[in-house]
Design a protein around this motif. Structure first.
Motif, short mmCIF file in Angstrom:
data_model
loop_
_atom_site.label_atom_id
_atom_site.label_comp_id
_atom_site.label_asym_id
_atom_site.label_seq_id
_atom_site.Cartn_x
_atom_site.Cartn_y
_atom_site.Cartn_z
N TYR A 153 26.29 26.54 -2.16
CA TYR A 153 26.84 26.02 -2.44
C TYR A 153 25.26 24.76 -2.36
O TYR A 153 25.38 24.31 -3.16
CB TYR A 153 27.00 24.67 -1.71
CG TYR A 153 28.96 25.24 -1.38
CD1 TYR A 153 29.89 25.11 -2.09
CD2 TYR A 153 28.97 26.75 -0.26
CE1 TYR A 153 31.12 25.59 -1.93
CE2 TYR A 153 30.98 26.94 -0.34
CZ TYR A 153 31.79 26.54 -1.11
OH TYR A 153 32.40 27.10 -1.13
N VAL A 192 29.34 21.32 1.82
CA VAL A 192 30.12 22.26 1.76
C VAL A 192 31.57 21.50 1.51
O VAL A 192 31.58 20.60 2.42
CB VAL A 192 30.08 23.02 2.53
CG1 VAL A 192 30.55 24.14 2.87
CG2 VAL A 192 28.51 23.73 2.92
N SER A 223 33.64 20.93 -3.57
CA SER A 223 32.78 22.43 -4.58
C SER A 223 33.23 23.49 -4.66
O SER A 223 32.47 23.98 -5.64
CB SER A 223 31.52 21.61 -3.31
OG SER A 223 31.19 20.71 -2.44
N ARG A 224 34.03 23.45 -3.80
CA ARG A 224 34.52 25.46 -4.12
C ARG A 224 35.49 24.90 -4.99
O ARG A 224 34.62 26.33 -6.00
CB ARG A 224 35.88 25.58 -2.99
CG ARG A 224 36.05 27.14 -2.48
CD ARG A 224 37.56 27.50 -1.70
NE ARG A 224 38.46 27.04 -2.59
CZ ARG A 224 39.49 26.96 -3.18
NH1 ARG A 224 38.78 28.44 -3.76
NH2 ARG A 224 40.34 26.87 -4.25
#
Length: 850
Positions: free
Chosen positions: A542, A549, A553-554
């Motif tokens: 990230y 995080v 974002s994932r």
């Protein structure tokens, strides 16, 4: 290389000629083979003026080792003590075609056993990787390489069985098996003990007492304590300018113990045995053992630094510049350098960014770059300041019941439960920086139940064993790895469970005085379960992308072409796919053999056998994957011919074996980026021979000698595995040799006992072992390869007239031969490091017996 091979062959031939000459008939007078006289029921007979018989249980029944059609190196308790062998790894120098090392790469502990027999074994401690050489304690399988480097406390004998032992011993014995048999209680009160001191403040105290409780019940209580300082000293780094570090306690670890030395010992253990036997059909033996270790880590030496990946990133970060060595341009890692780093105390934003700290206006936040300044030039000195500990508790209980159903049929049951709890940590960068620190915690539980039906027919000309086996294992291994300054912080919890059952049988039929046959087989079913939770506490992926995080974002990374897609919703740092993984294995391991007995003292045999080593999963991921990468079983098929013989009225014993093995689906540990990854990378062919000689040419003189030769090479290898990761590695390719497998090894050990005028005696003993070069890792990294070694041990003992006490003065590695026991080429972390063997050491031992 051709000239070197010729020299080795000439050395071996000369050695054999000398050993044979020393055993000529002209010296055939009365002698005593003393090595097996004080260990309880080890010797079947002790013929005057000849070589003692040794009884083994390699085929699940008591037999003279000379009657067993298996290549076996057997050692009694007295022989082990005289030759200064105190743990399993010490057998390596005196066993041909066997490599046993205390310690594996980055384990931090000499209690971890790296065991190879005839080119097959394992050099890892991970829960997902099973050994290729099985270790057994009183018939109970020890499933983990952690703790397998057993202290040899009050043993009766050690049997090293070579080649696949799948029929009678089961899975994970495709290289062979090591059977430790401890001493049973005696029926009279007795005490044996010894105190040993030596270099590095060695203090070892051991004792065993036999306690007859009633006519049919006896007990034995055994204890051992060993302390010793480490042989590698940590020294301060001589910096002329101030610098800062984060401190190793800033990052997650299995513990935070440290020490000013490495390679020490602090262990105590005990064993209690009860045996009930009234001479009737039923006998019962109960045994319990406990061992505790609380020592510093295995010795670690930085051989060379590298700046390929994370070490280069770190150097570029602190100086805000790209370097010619760095494989990644600075703009790519600038966001990572500029981001706060995770810490134990402060979470994701716990530590300040590294970007440009050496080029800003503040001279008090400067950091040392990582390079060869931390190579001390002395293999026994290190600038390390981080973790140094190895803590272990191992305990178990077993019950063995023997019941004679008839005069020719008996039933045997072995029930056992064991636990292992281990934590270790080591500073692998050998610097005051936090560049590569590893630590681990492991908890393991196992239960096993074995039933054997043993019998004989036709006036004992036919012997058979039928059996059933159940094994259950569960536990967890938690990996913690800090890469440079916490830019990557591996946090890897893993849970594993195994269940297996097996049915086996073997028949040995001596048709007549000339011919005998063996036929056996074992069916095994195995279920394995695994869940991996490996993650990066720092969220490196990230931060490289300049993202926080988070779950959002994932999802963004997963949607980006080529992005690092973490597979689990709401777990943005977890590399491993969620859920329990399962694998099943079914295997049939057959064995067939024929024996020819041209005379009473000579047996020629041939055998064919197969075995397998179970598969599993790669647990050490360096990047997220949508699946759990797995690997399948290894298989080995061996053809062997051999001879066991005694000549000259039992004054010369020559045992020899030649073999060829097809080794398929080899599970190789490759360093791919940050992580060691296991693959079924190829197949190999292994061919060789071993010869073991015992000669007793005259009164008091016994000569042990052995020669081993192995030609091991890959026949085919996965294309991706054939490319070395750098010019510093040989790589793996068809024709390359297997790791931990020297081509030649030979040993000679004369022992001479002379009687004194007062009725006492002096015993002088020496051991010389030559071992050819070997690869310490799969890739054949040049700087950690082990060169040829020549090891010399010697001792002299005075035994008082009534044999109630004796005093020994001795030395190990007398020529101070130093070689790499283990090591790793860790390009991602920036280190080539290794553990050097112990230096020359003296010892003095006082032993008592009454």
């Amino acid at each position: 290389m051709e000239g070197w091979g010729m020299r080795m062959q000439m050395r071996a031939a000369s050695f054999m000629a000398i050993a044979t000459a020393l055993a000529t008939p002209g010296f055939a007078q009365d002698t005593a083979a003393q090595q097996a006289t004080d260990t309880g029921p080890v010797t079947a007979s002790q013929p005057s003026g000849g070589i003692a018989d040794i009884v083994v249980t390699a085929q699940k029944r008591n037999e003279n080792v000379q009657d067993v059609p298996i290549a076996i190196s057997a050692f009694t308790a007295a022989a082990l003590q005289e030759r200064a062998v105190t743990d399993i790894s010490g057998l390596s120098n005196i066993s041909p075609n066997v490599t046993l090392d205390g310690g594996t790469p980055f384990s931090g502990s000499s209690a971890v056993l790296s065991a190879y027999i005839r080119g097959i074994g394992s050099n890892d401690f991970a829960f997902n990787i099973d050994p290729g050489v099985g270790v057994y304690l009183d018939g109970v399988y020890l499933a983990r390489t952690v703790g397998a480097n057993q202290d040899l406390l009050d043993v009766s004998r050690i049997e090293v069985l070579k080649g696949p032992q799948g029929t009678l011993f089961g899975r994970n014995t495709i290289g062979g098996a090591i059977s430790i048999v401890t001493r049973d209680p005696g029926d009279e009160f007795a005490f044996n003990g010894d105190v040993t001191t030596g270099r590095f403040k060695l203090l070892q105290v051991r004792g065993s007492v036999d306690l007859p409780i009633m006519e049919s019940l006896a007990a034995s209580v055994t204890f051992g304590v060993k302390t010793r300082q480490g042989y590698l000293k940590r020294i301060p780094f001589p910096s002329t300018a101030p610098y800062v570090t984060d401190g190793f306690t800033s990052f997650p670890a299995a513990g935070y113990d440290t020490s000013d030395n490495e390679g020490g010992d602090d262990t105590w253990n005990t064993r209690v045995k009860l045996k009930w036997d009234n001479g009737g059909p039923l006998s019962v033996t109960l045994s319990g053992d406990y061992s505790k270790t609380d020592s510093n880590s295995i010795a670690n030496t930085l051989i060379k630094s590298r700046q390929d990946v994370f070490a280069g990133w770190y150097n570029a970060c602190i100086n805000n510049t790209a370097t010619s060595i760095l494989t990644t341009p600075l703009p790519f890692i600038a966001a990572l350098c500029a981001a706060p780093r995770s810490s134990v105390q402060g979470g994701v934003s716990g530590l300040s960014p590294l970007l440009g700290v050496n080029v800003d206006a503040n001279p008090y936040n400067n950091r040392l770059p990582y390079d060869d300044r931390f190579v001390t030039g002395d293999i026994d000195r290190s600038y390390a300041t981080g973790n140094s500990f190895s803590k272990m508790r191992v305990y178990g209980a077993s019950g063995t019941v023997n019941f004679d159903l008839t005069d020719t049929v008996a039933l045997k049951s072995i029930t056992a439960y064991r636990e292992l709890h281990w934590a270790a940590g080591v500073d692998l960068d050998s610097s005051p920086l936090e560049m590569l620190h590893t630590s681990f915690s492991l908890n393991q539980y196992q239960f096993s139940q074995e039933l054997q039906l043993l019998g004989n027919m036709f006036d004992k000309s036919l012997n058979y064993v039928l059996g059933a086996y159940y094994f259950k294992e569960a536990g967890d291994l938690h990996d913690y790895v800090t890469f440079p300054a916490g830019l990557l912080q591996v946090d890897g919890p893993n849970d594993l469970k195994t269940k297996n059952y097996a049915f086996f049988g073997q028949v040995d039929w001596r048709l007549n005085d000339l011919l005998g046959f063996t036929l056996g087989g074992r069916y095994t079913h195995e279920d394995k379960f695994f869940e991996g939770g490996q993650a990066d506490r720092n969220g490196q992926a990230y931060k490289l992308a300049g993202l926080p995080v988070s779950e959002a974002s994932r999802q963004l990374l997963c949607a980006s072409p080529g992005g690092a897609c973490f597979p689990n919703p709401n777990q943005p740092l977890r590399y491993y796919v969620a859920g329990t993984q399962t694998k099943k294995f079914n295997n049939f391991a057959p064995k067939a053999g024929v024996q020819v007995h041209p005379s009473e003292d000579v047996m020629v045999y041939g055998s064919w056998s197969r075995g397998y080593k179970t598969g599993g999963w790669t647990t050490r991921l360096s990047n997220p994957l949508p699946f759990a990468p797995d690997f399948n079983e290894e298989k080995a098929e061996t053809f062997e011919v051999g001879v066991k013989s005694q000549f000259l009225n039992r004054r010369l014993q020559v045992n020899a074996a030649a073999f060829t093995t097809r080794y398929d689906g080899i599970q190789l540990n490759f360093q791919q980026g940050v992580s060691p990854v296991v693959q079924n990378a190829g197949n190999a062919r292994i061919k060789g021979f071993e010869v073991e000689i015992v000669a007793a040419p005259t009164d008091g003189l016994t000569i042990n000698g052995s020669v081993g030769y192995v030609d091991s090479y890959y026949t085919d290898v996965l294309a991706a595995a054939q490319v070395p990761t750098s010019v510093d590695q040989i790589g793996v390719y068809p024709g390359a040799t297997l790791p931990k497998t020297p081509k030649w090894k030979y040993n000679i050990g004369p022992r001479y006992e002379v009687s004194l005028g007062n009725g006492g005696s002096l015993i002088a003993l020496a051991d010389y072992t030559h071992t050819a070069p070997l690869k310490n890792d799969t890739e054949g990294s040049y700087l950690i390869n082990r060169r040829a070694t020549d090891i010399v041990n010697a001792s002299i003992t005075y035994r008082e007239p009534n044999a109630h006490w004796d005093l020994t003065i001795g030395g190990t590695n007398l020529t101070d031969e130093r070689y790499l026991v283990t090591g790793q080429f860790q390009a991602a972390g920036g280190q080539i490091y290794g553990t050097y063997s112990r230096p020359a050491e003296w010892y003095a031992r006082l032993a008592v017996k009454f």
